[in-house]
Scaffold this motif. Sequence first.
Motif, PDB file in Angstrom:
ATOM      1  N   SER A 123      48.124 -31.357  46.606  1.00 38.22           N
ATOM      2  CA  SER A 123      49.272 -32.108  47.104  1.00 38.22           C
ATOM      3  C   SER A 123      50.266 -31.169  47.773  1.00 38.22           C
ATOM      4  O   SER A 123      50.346 -29.976  47.443  1.00 38.22           O
ATOM      5  CB  SER A 123      49.949 -32.857  45.968  1.00 38.22           C
ATOM      6  N   PRO A 124      51.048 -31.673  48.732  1.00 40.05           N
ATOM      7  CA  PRO A 124      52.026 -30.818  49.415  1.00 40.05           C
ATOM      8  C   PRO A 124      53.150 -30.374  48.480  1.00 40.05           C
ATOM      9  O   PRO A 124      53.558 -31.113  47.584  1.00 40.05           O
ATOM     10  CB  PRO A 124      52.574 -31.730  50.521  1.00 40.05           C
ATOM     11  N   VAL A 125      53.613 -29.177  48.708  1.00 46.33           N
ATOM     12  CA  VAL A 125      54.747 -28.661  47.953  1.00 46.33           C
ATOM     13  C   VAL A 125      56.017 -29.291  48.524  1.00 46.33           C
ATOM     14  O   VAL A 125      56.255 -29.212  49.732  1.00 46.33           O
ATOM     15  CB  VAL A 125      54.831 -27.129  48.057  1.00 46.33           C
ATOM     16  N   PRO A 126      56.826 -29.934  47.694  1.00 43.78           N
ATOM     17  CA  PRO A 126      58.047 -30.592  48.209  1.00 43.78           C
ATOM     18  C   PRO A 126      58.950 -29.611  48.959  1.00 43.78           C
ATOM     19  O   PRO A 126      59.185 -28.483  48.502  1.00 43.78           O
ATOM     20  CB  PRO A 126      58.733 -31.108  46.938  1.00 43.78           C
ATOM     21  N   LEU A 128      58.444 -27.997  51.777  1.00 45.96           N
ATOM     22  CA  LEU A 128      57.817 -27.036  52.677  1.00 45.96           C
ATOM     23  C   LEU A 128      57.336 -27.725  53.949  1.00 45.96           C
ATOM     24  O   LEU A 128      56.870 -28.867  53.911  1.00 45.96           O
ATOM     25  CB  LEU A 128      56.629 -26.336  52.010  1.00 45.96           C
ATOM     26  N   LYS A 129      57.418 -27.025  55.048  1.00 46.00           N
ATOM     27  CA  LYS A 129      57.004 -27.584  56.331  1.00 46.00           C
ATOM     28  C   LYS A 129      55.487 -27.716  56.404  1.00 46.00           C
ATOM     29  O   LYS A 129      54.736 -27.055  55.670  1.00 46.00           O
ATOM     30  CB  LYS A 129      57.501 -26.708  57.470  1.00 46.00           C
ATOM     31  N   ASP A 130      55.035 -28.574  57.283  1.00 43.69           N
ATOM     32  CA  ASP A 130      53.610 -28.739  57.594  1.00 43.69           C
ATOM     33  C   ASP A 130      52.758 -29.095  56.387  1.00 43.69           C
ATOM     34  O   ASP A 130      51.548 -28.836  56.369  1.00 43.69           O
ATOM     35  CB  ASP A 130      53.052 -27.477  58.259  1.00 43.69           C
ATOM     36  N   SER A 131      53.391 -29.672  55.357  1.00 45.21           N
ATOM     37  CA  SER A 131      52.648 -30.149  54.174  1.00 45.21           C
ATOM     38  C   SER A 131      51.771 -29.067  53.552  1.00 45.21           C
ATOM     39  O   SER A 131      50.625 -29.312  53.168  1.00 45.21           O
ATOM     40  CB  SER A 131      51.799 -31.372  54.542  1.00 45.21           C
ATOM     41  N   ILE A 132      52.294 -27.865  53.438  1.00 46.68           N
ATOM     42  CA  ILE A 132      51.556 -26.789  52.764  1.00 46.68           C
ATOM     43  C   ILE A 132      51.349 -27.184  51.306  1.00 46.68           C
ATOM     44  O   ILE A 132      52.265 -27.638  50.628  1.00 46.68           O
ATOM     45  CB  ILE A 132      52.327 -25.464  52.856  1.00 46.68           C
ATOM     46  N   LEU A 196      54.759 -13.607  50.132  1.00 45.66           N
ATOM     47  CA  LEU A 196      55.706 -14.695  50.338  1.00 45.66           C
ATOM     48  C   LEU A 196      55.134 -16.017  49.853  1.00 45.66           C
ATOM     49  O   LEU A 196      55.823 -16.793  49.173  1.00 45.66           O
ATOM     50  CB  LEU A 196      56.064 -14.783  51.827  1.00 45.66           C
ATOM     51  N   GLY A 197      53.871 -16.286  50.159  1.00 42.53           N
ATOM     52  CA  GLY A 197      53.265 -17.551  49.758  1.00 42.53           C
ATOM     53  C   GLY A 197      53.226 -17.736  48.254  1.00 42.53           C
ATOM     54  O   GLY A 197      53.549 -18.818  47.744  1.00 42.53           O
ATOM     55  N   VAL A 198      52.839 -16.696  47.515  1.00 42.32           N
ATOM     56  CA  VAL A 198      52.759 -16.829  46.054  1.00 42.32           C
ATOM     57  C   VAL A 198      54.154 -16.890  45.441  1.00 42.32           C
ATOM     58  O   VAL A 198      54.361 -17.586  44.433  1.00 42.32           O
ATOM     59  CB  VAL A 198      51.936 -15.676  45.450  1.00 42.32           C
ATOM     60  N   ALA A 199      55.119 -16.203  46.045  1.00 43.74           N
ATOM     61  CA  ALA A 199      56.495 -16.324  45.555  1.00 43.74           C
ATOM     62  C   ALA A 199      56.995 -17.753  45.724  1.00 43.74           C
ATOM     63  O   ALA A 199      57.617 -18.319  44.804  1.00 43.74           O
ATOM     64  CB  ALA A 199      57.400 -15.358  46.318  1.00 43.74           C
ATOM     65  N   VAL A 200      56.726 -18.365  46.866  1.00 45.47           N
ATOM     66  CA  VAL A 200      57.105 -19.764  47.092  1.00 45.47           C
ATOM     67  C   VAL A 200      56.431 -20.666  46.067  1.00 45.47           C
ATOM     68  O   VAL A 200      57.054 -21.575  45.492  1.00 45.47           O
ATOM     69  CB  VAL A 200      56.720 -20.189  48.526  1.00 45.47           C
ATOM     70  N   LEU A 201      55.152 -20.423  45.805  1.00 40.51           N
ATOM     71  CA  LEU A 201      54.405 -21.240  44.842  1.00 40.51           C
ATOM     72  C   LEU A 201      55.033 -21.180  43.459  1.00 40.51           C
ATOM     73  O   LEU A 201      55.297 -22.223  42.837  1.00 40.51           O
ATOM     74  CB  LEU A 201      52.961 -20.742  44.774  1.00 40.51           C
ATOM     75  N   GLY A 202      55.264 -19.967  42.948  1.00 45.72           N
ATOM     76  CA  GLY A 202      55.799 -19.848  41.590  1.00 45.72           C
ATOM     77  C   GLY A 202      57.165 -20.477  41.454  1.00 45.72           C
ATOM     78  O   GLY A 202      57.465 -21.123  40.441  1.00 45.72           O
ATOM     79  N   ALA A 204      58.277 -22.964  43.237  1.00 47.19           N
ATOM     80  CA  ALA A 204      58.087 -24.415  43.299  1.00 47.19           C
ATOM     81  C   ALA A 204      57.591 -24.961  41.964  1.00 47.19           C
ATOM     82  O   ALA A 204      58.022 -26.036  41.516  1.00 47.19           O
ATOM     83  CB  ALA A 204      57.107 -24.764  44.416  1.00 47.19           C
ATOM     84  N   LEU A 205      56.686 -24.236  41.304  1.00 39.08           N
ATOM     85  CA  LEU A 205      56.200 -24.661  39.994  1.00 39.08           C
ATOM     86  C   LEU A 205      57.329 -24.640  38.958  1.00 39.08           C
ATOM     87  O   LEU A 205      57.425 -25.535  38.109  1.00 39.08           O
ATOM     88  CB  LEU A 205      55.055 -23.756  39.541  1.00 39.08           C
ATOM     89  N   ALA A 206      58.176 -23.615  39.035  1.00 37.45           N
ATOM     90  CA  ALA A 206      59.307 -23.529  38.119  1.00 37.45           C
ATOM     91  C   ALA A 206      60.273 -24.686  38.343  1.00 37.45           C
ATOM     92  O   ALA A 206      60.788 -25.285  37.386  1.00 37.45           O
ATOM     93  CB  ALA A 206      60.019 -22.186  38.296  1.00 37.45           C
ATOM     94  N   GLU A 207      60.520 -25.013  39.603  1.00 32.68           N
ATOM     95  CA  GLU A 207      61.410 -26.129  39.918  1.00 32.68           C
ATOM     96  C   GLU A 207      60.837 -27.444  39.401  1.00 32.68           C
ATOM     97  O   GLU A 207      61.555 -28.278  38.844  1.00 32.68           O
ATOM     98  CB  GLU A 207      61.624 -26.208  41.429  1.00 32.68           C
ATOM     99  N   ARG A 208      59.539 -27.620  39.561  1.00 31.88           N
ATOM    100  CA  ARG A 208      58.891 -28.839  39.070  1.00 31.88           C
ATOM    101  C   ARG A 208      58.986 -28.944  37.546  1.00 31.88           C
ATOM    102  O   ARG A 208      59.196 -30.028  36.996  1.00 31.88           O
ATOM    103  CB  ARG A 208      57.426 -28.850  39.498  1.00 31.88           C
ATOM    104  N   ALA A 209      58.872 -27.785  36.862  1.00 32.38           N
ATOM    105  CA  ALA A 209      58.935 -27.779  35.399  1.00 32.38           C
ATOM    106  C   ALA A 209      60.360 -27.811  34.880  1.00 32.38           C
ATOM    107  O   ALA A 209      60.579 -28.013  33.674  1.00 32.38           O
ATOM    108  CB  ALA A 209      58.227 -26.546  34.864  1.00 32.38           C
ATOM    109  N   GLY A 210      61.347 -27.602  35.764  1.00 34.60           N
ATOM    110  CA  GLY A 210      62.737 -27.584  35.339  1.00 34.60           C
ATOM    111  C   GLY A 210      63.099 -26.354  34.542  1.00 34.60           C
ATOM    112  O   GLY A 210      63.993 -26.401  33.671  1.00 34.60           O
ATOM    113  N   LEU A 211      62.432 -25.236  34.824  1.00 33.99           N
ATOM    114  CA  LEU A 211      62.661 -23.981  34.096  1.00 33.99           C
ATOM    115  C   LEU A 211      62.762 -22.821  35.076  1.00 33.99           C
ATOM    116  O   LEU A 211      62.136 -22.851  36.141  1.00 33.99           O
ATOM    117  CB  LEU A 211      61.495 -23.693  33.132  1.00 33.99           C
ATOM    118  N   PRO A 212      63.510 -21.775  34.750  1.00 36.20           N
ATOM    119  CA  PRO A 212      63.424 -20.554  35.555  1.00 36.20           C
ATOM    120  C   PRO A 212      62.005 -19.994  35.456  1.00 36.20           C
ATOM    121  O   PRO A 212      61.333 -20.154  34.426  1.00 36.20           O
ATOM    122  CB  PRO A 212      64.444 -19.616  34.895  1.00 36.20           C
TER     123      PRO A 212
END
Length: 489
Positions: A123-126, A128-132, A196-202, A204-212
């Motif tokens: 699924s796209p990361v909320p 992010l451009k181009d539905s990455i 940069l890509g993996v930093a964005v991923l982590g 985004a996962l933290a934001e989804r989980a509501g945790l740092p």
Amino acid sequence: MFNRNGLAFTPGRLPAAAVAAGLAALLAFAVAPTPPRLGAATTGDRALAEAVREAAGSDGYRALSVALVDNGVIRTAGVGDTGGPVPRPVDASTPFEIGSVPKAFTGMILADMAARDGLDPRSPVPGLKDSITYEELTSHRSGLPRLPGGMGMLARAIAANYSHGNPYGGQDVSDVREAAGSAGLSGRGEVSYSNLGVAVLGNALAERAGLPYPELLKRRVLEPLGMKATTTSPPATGRAHGYTEAGHEADPWAGTGFLPAGIGVWSTSADLARLAAAMLTGSAPGADAATPRFTQDRTRRVGYGWFTTKTKKGQVTWHNGGTGGFSAYVGFDRDGKRGVVVLGNTDKGVDHVGLRLLGHDAPEPSPSPQALIAIAITLLLPLGAALTVWEQATRRKPTRNRPQLDRLGVVNTTATAVLLLWAAWLIGAWGALPAALFVLATAATAAGTALTLTRWRDLPTARQPGRRLPALFGLLVNLAIGTALLLAT
């Protein structure tokens, strides 16, 4: 002033050059870069320590801390010392900076959230451009560049190269998201390594989980595996100190926005052995992250953070890491039921050491294009310093193309030569080239300078009035560069 060959010195001035060369050689020898070598200190399993020394050799490493998992049994060993103000032998509990190894942690968090929380990796990361997608980020297939663009990152990288400092300083989560939003995509769908890509991923996962992110990492990976020594900040005491292959001490790297990519994470070989053992049995949270899913080339595939490489003896799943002064490797061979952790406190890679300890063939790493460029620069800088002053010292009678010397010109040329030597000392590839080159170039530069200075009384301040302003400007530039290099050291 000129001898019968028209040269700007006479035999009577040669003793001054010889004395200057000798004194400069002694000084250069005292401060010459000293590449690290493994010392005699040994801790832990003696047989494993000997195997580590045989696999690594001694050049380019100050210390190595190693753990080997063999059929569920963990052995550890340390060779060399921590460096720093009070060096001590390293062991399995010595903290090292582990560079990009936590990219595999971030991939495991994604796999765990997919299995337990219903997150669809495709699924796209909320935002992010181009539905990455999450999956594209963790497998380095998003098309995002390796690092953020812009002059800020470039300036930090250049400064860190001279100062052996931290190129990620001040980069927080918002900076990472902004860099991803402004970056162009290139080669999307192909595996191309991206911090940069993996930093964005982590993030985004933290934001989804509501945790740092540090708390998310702790709850999802570290606590379940009992990895209490893995931290997201440098330990207060007992840690290894990082060094370049030339022997310069390097600052730890830190940048909260890049934590998911491994910037600022510390661990021990004992802690990471828990990870390797759990990945071997498939009991680690998010262990499915190691499943190869996408092809990079004919021997390598990538899963969620983890890489898998085919060798002549089977296949190895792994991730490595490298910072300004540290190197790391975590790998495992499920068919052979073996896992390995190798941590080093220099920037020389340790992948081949890990592969050899796993029982796989691993040739010595070939110099990268960047390393070859560094070697060329290291040759050119001291050579340029020596040639610059000798051209000045042996200058013939004034001609149209080679005007008469003046004092401002001599000072400028000498300052330039000193700066070239200083730059060579700071950034030279002295792990690949003998430090004797630096000593000889310094001696030659001093000799040439001494020959020129014996004529000081005979030289005008400036050849002509219009020459003074450009010469003074040149001096100011050299002074600014020298101040910058002084601050860098």
